[in-house]
Design an enzyme around this catalytic site. Sequence first.
Site, PDB file in Angstrom:
ATOM      1  CD  GLU A  85      23.163   5.035 -13.158  1.00 21.33           C
ATOM      2  OE1 GLU A  85      23.283   4.007 -12.455  1.00 21.33           O
ATOM      3  OE2 GLU A  85      23.421   5.056 -14.371  1.00 21.33           O
ATOM      4  CD  GLU A 162      29.760   1.062 -14.473  1.00 21.62           C
ATOM      5  OE1 GLU A 162      28.801   0.991 -15.264  1.00 21.62           O
ATOM      6  OE2 GLU A 162      29.764   1.813 -13.477  1.00 21.62           O
TER       7      GLU A 162
END
Length: 462
Positions: A85, A162
């Site tokens: 993604e 992240e």
Amino acid sequence: MTLLRTTLLRTRLRLLAILIVLVSGSLVAVGSARAVEVAHFTLANGLEVVVVPDRRTPVVTHMLWYKVGSADEEPGKSGLAHFLEHLMFKGTAKNPFGRFSQVVATLGGQENAFTSTDYTGYFQRIAREQLETVMTFEADRMSGLVLTDANVLPERDVVLEEYNMRVANSPEARLGEQISAALYLNHPYGRPVIGWRPEIEKLNREDALAFYKRHYAPNNAVLVVTGDVSPEEVKALAEKTYGKIDKVVDIKPRLRPQEPTPVAMRQVTLADSRVAQPSLQRSYLVPSYARQQNGEAEALDVLARILGHSSTGRLYRALVVDQKLASSAGAWYQGTALDLTRFGAYATPLPGIGFAELEAALDRVIVDLVKDGVTAEELDRAKTRLIADAVYAQDNQSTLARWYGAALTTGSTVADVLAWPDRIRAVDAERVRAVARAYLDRVRSVTGYLVKELPKVEEKRS
């Protein structure tokens, strides 16, 4: 703005996008407040298209969903769907890195993406006359993504950062990971969407390209367009853009290892010095909308509302208001899933209240509901609020697109979405009691305890 800051901003927006889908957790649909005619057709190359006209503003939401998520990854490559993604923003030969995003921003639009266990989505919100522009860009990266070590490896570092932000630095998220891993003994839902850190560190360009070529194809995707458009306009543009892409002939059925029948309740405790307030979380293994029989999922939706919705839920009234054992308590149901899913309950004890006392009180609420059922007033209020929330949410184009995209990528249909209010209305008290009896059984659950530190074990003296 640096690449890292741009990606982290996109991440925060993506989390919000996922939250909107998962908090509701279930199929929602149009009600009677505003007539909505939904068009559904399939292109020759297998791309499913859903169009939901909304003429109130000259804006459209264009959302492309792929029927692939973290549960479709190979063992040992957790986090690959989410990693790809990120990489989908790296550009193509026709549109190098940054051009797609720059054009959307210049046109005053918004874009984002999200990954879940069962799907990956990309969306843009743009002026209606720019719909062809974003469809052309999105169709280009469906088949033309260009990846090199130079753009893959730095992005892997971004994903690891992240992970630090979302998981490593969040005791609540770490406990959630452990609960899922303990609940799913065999099914890939037990691994986190973002992946396990040691496996993320090993992901590479070849992994991403193989995953991309295997899963990113028109016959493995659903396009949802909501807003100021007609089905005829969208069909013509879809054929002009996406229709030129060849289907992938070897798209395989999504057959995952399934869970054995649960036979033992499980408990996990996570200690972290950063915990300011201990908490209790519990997940039960239950049917999803795709795996239900005879209206079980609708009844679970109603049950979650009765047990756990804000201050009107039974858990809140019992644990917070009446017994004064907790500062918060509630329940939820994540009905949108391709395989068996989760029904959750939670509570945060007040200072001086131990987990044993709190958990016993939570269990009594569930036992009483199974024993005595729910009242007519509770049932009517829960069903009314579920349907009303769905009607009010129609004012948001993105929410409309998410309803249909999440449904069609997890085994449901447009007809299922449209019929949802009527199926909720048909839920009766006995059905709610039956699903509570069948599925809120401790042997089907994992209970997690979040604490600041573990009790010290005293050494035995010789």
